[in-house]
Write a protein that holds these residues in place. Structure first.
Motif, short mmCIF file in Angstrom:
data_model
loop_
_atom_site.label_atom_id
_atom_site.label_comp_id
_atom_site.label_asym_id
_atom_site.label_seq_id
_atom_site.Cartn_x
_atom_site.Cartn_y
_atom_site.Cartn_z
N UNK B 47 -5.94 15.04 5.88
CA UNK B 47 -6.25 13.68 5.45
C UNK B 47 -7.46 13.16 6.23
N UNK B 48 -8.44 12.60 5.52
CA UNK B 48 -9.64 12.04 6.15
C UNK B 48 -9.86 10.62 5.62
N UNK B 49 -10.49 9.80 6.43
CA UNK B 49 -10.91 8.49 5.94
C UNK B 49 -12.43 8.50 5.83
N UNK B 50 -12.94 8.08 4.70
CA UNK B 50 -14.38 8.10 4.43
C UNK B 50 -14.80 6.72 3.98
N UNK B 51 -15.86 6.20 4.60
CA UNK B 51 -16.28 4.82 4.31
C UNK B 51 -17.65 4.79 3.63
N UNK B 52 -17.93 3.68 2.93
CA UNK B 52 -19.24 3.54 2.27
C UNK B 52 -20.38 3.71 3.27
N UNK B 53 -21.44 4.41 2.85
CA UNK B 53 -22.63 4.55 3.68
C UNK B 53 -22.59 5.73 4.62
N UNK B 54 -21.43 6.35 4.79
CA UNK B 54 -21.36 7.51 5.69
C UNK B 54 -22.06 8.70 5.02
N UNK B 55 -22.68 9.57 5.83
CA UNK B 55 -23.45 10.70 5.25
C UNK B 55 -22.55 11.83 4.78
N UNK B 56 -21.62 11.48 3.90
CA UNK B 56 -20.57 12.41 3.50
C UNK B 56 -20.69 12.74 2.01
N UNK B 57 -20.54 14.00 1.70
CA UNK B 57 -20.43 14.45 0.30
C UNK B 57 -19.03 15.02 0.10
N UNK B 58 -18.32 14.52 -0.90
CA UNK B 58 -17.03 15.10 -1.29
C UNK B 58 -17.28 16.05 -2.45
N UNK B 59 -16.74 17.26 -2.35
CA UNK B 59 -16.86 18.20 -3.47
C UNK B 59 -15.47 18.64 -3.90
N UNK B 60 -15.41 19.35 -5.02
CA UNK B 60 -14.12 19.77 -5.58
C UNK B 60 -13.17 18.59 -5.72
N UNK B 61 -13.71 17.46 -6.13
CA UNK B 61 -12.88 16.27 -6.29
C UNK B 61 -12.07 16.41 -7.57
N UNK B 62 -10.75 16.28 -7.45
CA UNK B 62 -9.89 16.34 -8.64
C UNK B 62 -9.66 14.92 -9.14
N UNK B 63 -8.63 14.26 -8.65
CA UNK B 63 -8.34 12.92 -9.16
C UNK B 63 -8.66 11.86 -8.12
N UNK B 64 -8.81 10.63 -8.58
CA UNK B 64 -8.94 9.45 -7.72
C UNK B 64 -7.91 8.44 -8.19
N UNK B 65 -7.16 7.89 -7.25
CA UNK B 65 -6.07 6.96 -7.60
C UNK B 65 -6.20 5.71 -6.74
N UNK B 66 -6.04 4.55 -7.37
CA UNK B 66 -6.01 3.31 -6.60
C UNK B 66 -4.60 3.12 -6.04
N UNK B 67 -4.48 2.81 -4.73
CA UNK B 67 -3.15 2.58 -4.17
C UNK B 67 -2.46 1.44 -4.91
N UNK B 68 -1.27 1.71 -5.45
CA UNK B 68 -0.55 0.72 -6.26
C UNK B 68 0.95 0.96 -6.13
N UNK B 69 1.72 -0.13 -6.16
CA UNK B 69 3.18 0.00 -6.09
C UNK B 69 3.82 -1.11 -6.94
N UNK B 70 4.93 -0.78 -7.59
CA UNK B 70 5.67 -1.77 -8.36
C UNK B 70 6.56 -2.56 -7.40
N UNK B 71 6.46 -3.87 -7.46
CA UNK B 71 7.27 -4.72 -6.59
C UNK B 71 8.66 -4.88 -7.21
N UNK B 72 9.68 -4.70 -6.39
CA UNK B 72 11.05 -4.79 -6.87
C UNK B 72 11.61 -3.46 -7.31
N UNK B 73 10.71 -2.57 -7.73
CA UNK B 73 11.19 -1.24 -8.16
C UNK B 73 10.13 -0.19 -7.84
N UNK B 74 9.86 0.00 -6.53
CA UNK B 74 8.80 0.94 -6.13
C UNK B 74 9.02 2.35 -6.68
N UNK B 75 10.30 2.67 -6.94
CA UNK B 75 10.61 4.00 -7.47
C UNK B 75 10.19 4.19 -8.91
#
Lengths: 337, 415
Positions: B47-75
């Motif tokens: 696991x890595x944290x990458x921030x805007x402007x850093x000289x980083x290239x991500x390759x072999x990127x599969x999916x991108x997901x926004x962190x999200x959870x259902x309130x009251x029924x996280x399952x």
């Protein structure tokens, strides 16, 4: 802003038609029309029009090596007006410079064969057919060259006065595509139809039936990516930008040892087990033997048909068609995938 | 009614726990990696944290997901794909704004039934000229870099990576369950005004086998007939991605969650237009008959829900552009006017005369100026060269750059 300028023998003052065979030369500073550009022309490169046409490869090597030494911000070629040989040299040299990362500006009449030779790589300012257009052309070319050399954004052909390059350049719109799509559908429902991509019609009407197949020469054409095993000419698996021709003389079928498909748009396992299913040579040979077709053309034509824009596919069709007509082919069997 | 509650993301710091304090996500990267690695076939997750402007290239990127959870029924978060089945698109969902979970893995090392071209280069640059083409160059990204067991099938590996990525996205958002959000977007049904033009979306989803698939409530849309959804279902995790070829032309899960088209239509619903819903269709049917049939049924459904106009989206290219064109023709034929969103692959690979209103989301063939990253995550090599090479990369390899749902601002013009 460092500029290199290209001229032919006439405009460089070497001589007229009698000097058209003169080989490439390199002159310091601006020469002839180069003085009227109002730019800092470091070097002027010159070549006779006939020499360029007759010795294109070696001339380009020489001109490009001079360009490499100078590394200018921009290359200016001509203007060459309606002069075909001069325009061809300008368009070709401009194209090769752009492909090496040096922006280029030419100036010519839209009918000049140099426009086609340029393949849309350099910007070509529209000029008069004759040298009478010099006074008008130079400031336009210089203006575009100055901005290109400075890395500024260049507007559309209409805004800037250059010939359409048949290129689709990316820019950042003020709104995302989703918002533009909503505006577009609401406008369309209100009776105002607009589009960001012009129509690309290529409707092919079915030709009349072949009157008597037993009397015509048949050719086999495919977009199935069928090539000799090992893909010696490196046909791409997608986005092909050319077609290939391979001989069929003496072959009664396409064996799995000798042919394969490199098509990236379908599972080629079954096709590679029997390449006759890509290009049905086995059956067609049988038909030939039985006299059901007059003869089989000695070559088949192949490309990879996935990811190919309509315009590119239409160009392939025209080019292959011309060859087939010249070879007196009367019918074509096209196998698609 | 769906309420999307946003938490403004300020930073992420490494720590002992995983928790949320006033915009700062404290992250225990080791625990996170351990959680992500629990699925079968995954050997190691970094696991890595990458921030805007850093000289980083991500390759072999599969999916991108926004962190999200259902309130009251996280399952029930990402129902079917991760959580238990329930209808998405109602209730309250917490999401971390301007944060993304990004999965990287080299799936090209596995034999793929779709052939060697099924998984294409997929790049996100956090700086340099390529950053302009990447939605996630401006988000703070939690990158999960997966090492996979090469003896396991690509289908099993892919399922594990998808579940692990969705789980991490859910767990990160779950740090906010008891906290008041910074901003709430309410997507309530608008009063129906029949004087307004009725607009639907025909949302095209890709399915042509493992690594080129999309999931509706957790199942592949392979064989799916055109199906009617409420737009809120799409925003709320009903659609997840497992499609990894042409990077710029595909839609990661993030684009379904944050879908600009559906959000804009919901915003305009009741004022400028009447948003009558989303029809999801499958692209990449293999035969002309199946393609025509799907187009015909989508148009029929659009007519049945009373749409005056349909906005057609596309996924990937070539084959699927034919699906779009056939759907356009079928809609216009039954009186549903259309606008289609298309990327240009140096031109269009198909066109019908009815396609008179097209939105261009860019030319995939243009080269993006060269840039040399200092750090590469997700592997070392692009298909043809080292990922550290400064050479130009075509737009088509930048993930989401020419999203044909219209999430980006790129556009191709003459010139």
């Amino acid at each position: 802003l460092k500029v290199v300028h290209y001229l032919n023998q006439f405009f460089a003052g070497v001589g007229g038609e009698e000097a058209a065979d003169s080989s490439p030369s390199r002159l310091e500073g601006p020469v002839g029309p180069g003085r009227g550009l109002g730019l800092d022309v470091a070097v002027t490169l010159v070549c006779g029009d006939n020499f360029f046409g007759k010795h294109e490869d070696e001339t380009l090597i020489q001109l490009l090596s001079w360009l490499d030494q100078e590394r200018p911000d921009v290359l200016v070629c001509g203007p060459s007006f309606g002069s075909g040989r001069y325009g061809y040299a300008c368009g070709t040299f401009g194209r090769e410079a752009v492909r090496r990362g040096i922006p280029a500006v030419c100036g010519m009449d839209p009918e000049n064969p140099g426009v086609l030779a340029s393949e849309g790589a350099p910007y070509i300012v529209r000029t008069e057919v004759t040298v009478a257009g010099m006074r008008d052309a130079l400031p336009k070319m210089a203006g575009l060259a100055r901005r290109l050399g400075a890395g500024e954004r260049i507007g559309s052909p209409e805004e800037e006065g250059y010939l359409p390059r048949n290129l689709r350049r990316n820019e950042i719109a003020s709104e995302p595509g989703a918002v533009r799509a909503i505006e577009m559908i609401l406008a369309k429902l209100a009776g105002r139809v607009t589009t960001e991509i012009e129509s690309q019609p290529d409707r092919v009407s079915p030709p009349p039936p072949v009157p008597d197949l037993a009397r015509v020469k048949l050719a086999l054409v495919t977009e199935a990516g069928c090539v000799p095993h090992g893909n010696p000419d490196r046909l791409p698996s997608t986005r092909a930008r050319a077609w290939l021709r391979y001989p069929l003389a003496g072959l009664s079928g396409l064996s799995a040892e000798s042919f394969e498909s490199v098509h990236g748009g379908f599972d080629v396992t079954a096709a590679n087990a029997d390449p006759n299913r890509l290009v049905p040579l086995d059956v067609v040979r049988q038909f030939e033997e039985e006299g059901r077709i007059g003869a089989l053309h000695d070559f088949f034509y192949t490309t990879t048909g996935n990811g190919t824009p309509v315009a590119t596919a239409a160009k392939f069709g025209r080019e292959i068609g011309e060859e087939l007509i010249a070879a007196e082919v009367g019918a074509v069997l096209i196998s698609g995938t | 009614m769906l309420e999307c509650a946003a938490f403004a993301f300020r930073d992420v710091v490494a720590g002992r726990t995983t928790s949320w304090t006033r915009g700062v996500l404290e992250l225990n990267l080791a625990t996170l990696a351990e959680t992500a690695g629990r699925e079968p076939g995954l050997i190691e997750v970094r696991a890595h944290v990458v921030r805007p402007g850093e000289p980083v290239r991500l390759i072999n990127v599969l999916d991108v997901v926004e962190p999200a959870v259902k309130i009251g029924s996280p399952g029930t978060t990402f129902p079917g794909a991760l959580g238990s089945l329930t209808v998405a698109g109602t209730g309250v969902t917490h999401r971390l704004d301007e944060a993304a979970v990004i999965a990287t893995a080299n799936l090209r090392q596995f034999p793929n039934p779709g052939g060697p071209d099924a998984v294409q280069d997929s790049v996100v640059d956090m700086a340099g000229p390529g950053a302009n083409y990447c939605r996630w160059s401006s988000t703070t990204n939690i990158v999960l870099d997966f090492d996979c067991d090469p003896t396991v099938s690509v289908a099993d590996i892919d399922r594990s990576i998808r579940r692990a990525t969705l789980r991490v996205a859910r767990d990160l958002a779950a740090t906010t369950v008891d906290i008041a959000p910074d901003l709430v977007d309410s997507f309530a049904p608008a009063a129906v005004d029949h004087n307004l033009p009725a607009i639907c979306v025909i949302l095209q989803l890709e399915s042509q086998g493992t690594t080129s698939d999309t999931f509706l409530y957790g199942a592949s849309v392979d064989g799916m007939l055109p199906t009617f959804l409420d737009g809120r279902e799409v925003l709320d995790g009903a659609v997840t991605s497992g499609a990894y070829h042409w990077a710029s032309m595909r839609n990661p899960t993030y684009f379904y969650q944050r879908n600009r088209l559906i959000r804009s239509l919901l915003d305009a619903d009741g004022s400028r237009l009447r948003f009558v819903g989303v029809i999801v269709t499958r692209a990449y049917f293999m035969s002309a008959f199946e393609k025509s049939r799907s187009a015909f049924l989508a148009a029929k459904l659009a007519r049945q829900i009373g749409a005056d106009g349909a906005i057609l989206t596309t996924i990937a290219g070539g084959n699927s552009h034919t699906d779009t064109m056939l759907t356009c023709r079928a809609c216009e034929k039954v009186g549903v006017r259309t606008t289609s969103i298309l990327a240009e692959m140096g031109g269009l690979t198909d066109w019908v005369a009815e396609a008179d209103a097209l939105v261009s989301v860019g030319n995939t063939e243009e080269l993006v100026a060269e840039w040399r990253p200092e750090i590469v995550l997700g592997g070392e090599a692009l298909r043809n060269r080292s990922a550290f090479d400064a050479g130009p990369i075509p737009v088509r390899n930048y993930l989401g750059a020419t999203s044909q749902m219209g999430d980006m601002r790129l556009k191709a013009v003459e010139g």
